[in-house]
Design a protein around this motif. Structure first.
Motif, PDB file in Angstrom:
ATOM      1  N   GLY A 138       0.818  -1.213   0.000  1.00  0.00           N
ATOM      2  CA  GLY A 138       0.000   0.000   0.000  1.00  0.00           C
ATOM      3  C   GLY A 138       0.847   1.256   0.000  1.00  0.00           C
ATOM      4  O   GLY A 138       0.552   2.225  -0.720  1.00  0.00           O
ATOM      5  N   LEU A 139       1.919   1.262   0.798  1.00  0.00           N
ATOM      6  CA  LEU A 139       2.823   2.410   0.830  1.00  0.00           C
ATOM      7  C   LEU A 139       3.512   2.596  -0.518  1.00  0.00           C
ATOM      8  O   LEU A 139       3.700   3.730  -0.985  1.00  0.00           O
ATOM      9  CB  LEU A 139       3.865   2.210   1.935  1.00  0.00           C
ATOM     10  N   THR A 140       3.866   1.489  -1.151  1.00  0.00           N
ATOM     11  CA  THR A 140       4.501   1.562  -2.469  1.00  0.00           C
ATOM     12  C   THR A 140       3.560   2.172  -3.498  1.00  0.00           C
ATOM     13  O   THR A 140       3.965   3.016  -4.313  1.00  0.00           O
ATOM     14  CB  THR A 140       4.927   0.154  -2.925  1.00  0.00           C
ATOM     15  N   LEU A 141       2.302   1.752  -3.469  1.00  0.00           N
ATOM     16  CA  LEU A 141       1.324   2.309  -4.403  1.00  0.00           C
ATOM     17  C   LEU A 141       1.115   3.803  -4.157  1.00  0.00           C
ATOM     18  O   LEU A 141       1.015   4.596  -5.104  1.00  0.00           O
ATOM     19  CB  LEU A 141      -0.005   1.565  -4.268  1.00  0.00           C
ATOM     20  N   MET A 142       1.064   4.197  -2.887  1.00  0.00           N
ATOM     21  CA  MET A 142       0.911   5.614  -2.561  1.00  0.00           C
ATOM     22  C   MET A 142       2.110   6.411  -3.064  1.00  0.00           C
ATOM     23  O   MET A 142       1.954   7.519  -3.604  1.00  0.00           O
ATOM     24  CB  MET A 142       0.750   5.782  -1.051  1.00  0.00           C
ATOM     25  N   SER A 143       3.304   5.855  -2.911  1.00  0.00           N
ATOM     26  CA  SER A 143       4.512   6.533  -3.385  1.00  0.00           C
ATOM     27  C   SER A 143       4.491   6.677  -4.900  1.00  0.00           C
ATOM     28  O   SER A 143       4.898   7.710  -5.455  1.00  0.00           O
ATOM     29  CB  SER A 143       5.756   5.748  -2.952  1.00  0.00           C
ATOM     30  N   TYR A 144       4.004   5.631  -5.562  1.00  0.00           N
ATOM     31  CA  TYR A 144       3.928   5.668  -7.027  1.00  0.00           C
ATOM     32  C   TYR A 144       3.014   6.797  -7.497  1.00  0.00           C
ATOM     33  O   TYR A 144       3.388   7.603  -8.365  1.00  0.00           O
ATOM     34  CB  TYR A 144       3.424   4.324  -7.549  1.00  0.00           C
ATOM     35  N   TYR A 145       1.824   6.870  -6.925  1.00  0.00           N
ATOM     36  CA  TYR A 145       0.875   7.895  -7.364  1.00  0.00           C
ATOM     37  C   TYR A 145       1.332   9.291  -6.943  1.00  0.00           C
ATOM     38  O   TYR A 145       1.093  10.268  -7.666  1.00  0.00           O
ATOM     39  CB  TYR A 145      -0.513   7.591  -6.810  1.00  0.00           C
ATOM     40  N   ALA A 146       1.986   9.386  -5.797  1.00  0.00           N
ATOM     41  CA  ALA A 146       2.520  10.685  -5.384  1.00  0.00           C
ATOM     42  C   ALA A 146       3.592  11.157  -6.366  1.00  0.00           C
ATOM     43  O   ALA A 146       3.633  12.334  -6.753  1.00  0.00           O
ATOM     44  CB  ALA A 146       3.096  10.589  -3.973  1.00  0.00           C
ATOM     45  N   GLY A 147       4.459  10.231  -6.787  1.00  0.00           N
ATOM     46  CA  GLY A 147       5.479  10.582  -7.769  1.00  0.00           C
ATOM     47  C   GLY A 147       4.883  10.932  -9.115  1.00  0.00           C
ATOM     48  O   GLY A 147       5.373  11.821  -9.818  1.00  0.00           O
ATOM     49  N   LEU A 148       3.809  10.238  -9.484  1.00  0.00           N
ATOM     50  CA  LEU A 148       3.146  10.520 -10.756  1.00  0.00           C
ATOM     51  C   LEU A 148       2.576  11.929 -10.776  1.00  0.00           C
ATOM     52  O   LEU A 148       2.683  12.655 -11.771  1.00  0.00           O
ATOM     53  CB  LEU A 148       2.031   9.499 -10.985  1.00  0.00           C
ATOM     54  N   ILE A 149       1.988  12.329  -9.657  1.00  0.00           N
ATOM     55  CA  ILE A 149       1.390  13.664  -9.571  1.00  0.00           C
ATOM     56  C   ILE A 149       2.469  14.746  -9.497  1.00  0.00           C
ATOM     57  O   ILE A 149       2.345  15.818 -10.099  1.00  0.00           O
ATOM     58  CB  ILE A 149       0.460  13.743  -8.345  1.00  0.00           C
ATOM     59  N   ALA A 150       3.559  14.456  -8.765  1.00  0.00           N
ATOM     60  CA  ALA A 150       4.605  15.461  -8.563  1.00  0.00           C
ATOM     61  C   ALA A 150       5.525  15.622  -9.767  1.00  0.00           C
ATOM     62  O   ALA A 150       6.148  16.670  -9.935  1.00  0.00           O
ATOM     63  CB  ALA A 150       5.434  15.094  -7.334  1.00  0.00           C
TER      64      ALA A 150
END
Length: 245
Positions: free
Chosen positions: A167-179
């Motif tokens: 779950g943390l990995t997925l959150m990091s992925y989407y955060a990086g995608l947005i940033a």
């Protein structure tokens, strides 16, 4: 040490949802989906996801119907199917499912080793790449086997931890995608971009790769959809947990 969890000790979350998500959100999603989109393009990748989802949906609906049609005992998917459709068909499906899970485990372990060696090349210990992969794959498989030997209770507890990591990995992925794009990062990482979407919308098959090849790479992600059924005898209320989970 070995053995299953006590009958009726797992709920819908720990016994069905978490193991199912763990099996589906594995190495193939994080390391191979770029291969799928790169060859098939966005729209065909969506078709592949839809085909895989539809197959899993039909499987889960059928399994849920069988799981709610009487008591569920040890034996997982084999017991549920053989009770409803007979031992011959249950054995055939159970054997195929066993082989599928075994091959999925191989794919997951090799993918994990690939990441380990790419992040920390020193782990090859001076061996050729193929030899290092084999050695670390054996080590990782042995470690996983030790966890399974600890019993269903241990696997379920570790599963909650691993699910949190995913779950943390997925959150990091989407955060990086947005940033994205970020300073010092490759210009190929554009983040949310209509231009990038348009450029990758259509397929771009190379090296003899076909739609079927790409589908075969992605579809094993959905093999874990029956993980909840494998724990049926350890669920408090399998007739409720399996359909809802």
């Amino acid at each position: 040490m070995g053995g299953n969890a006590p009958p009726g000790s797992l709920n819908t979350l720990s016994g069905v949802i978490v193991p199912t998500c763990e099996n589906m959100w594995g190495v193939l999603i994080f390391l191979r989906f770029f291969y799928v989109v790169g060859h098939a393009g966005v729209w065909q990748a969506l078709v592949i996801v839809f085909i895989s989802f539809l197959s899993s949906l039909c499987t889960t609906m059928s399994l849920s119907a069988m799981a709610t049609n009487g008591p569920v005992e040890a034996g997982g998917a084999y017991y549920i199917i053989s009770r409803a459709l007979g031992h011959k068909l249950g054995g055939a499906v159970g054997t195929t499912y066993y082989l599928g899970l075994s091959l999925l485990a191989v794919l997951e372990v090799l993918g994990a080793v690939e990441v380990m060696l790419s992040v920390e090349p020193a782990l090859d210990m001076g061996m050729p790449a193929a030899g290092a992969v084999r050695v670390w794959a054996i080590v990782l498989t042995s470690a996983l086997g030790g966890m399974v030997w600890g019993g269903m209770q241990l696997v379920s507890k570790l599963g909650l931890f691993f699910a949190a990591v995913v779950g943390l990995t997925l959150m990091s992925y989407y955060a990086g995608l947005i940033a994205a794009p970020l300073p010092g990062v490759s210009a190929a990482v554009t983040g949310l971009s209509a231009t990038t979407l348009r450029d990758n919308w259509g397929p771009g098959y190379t090296d003899g790769v076909t739609f079927s090849d790409v589908l075969s790479v992605f579809f094993p992600c959905f093999t874990g959809i029956l993980s909840g059924a494998n724990r049926a005898n350890s669920l408090k209320t399998p007739a409720t947990s399996i359909p809802w989970g």
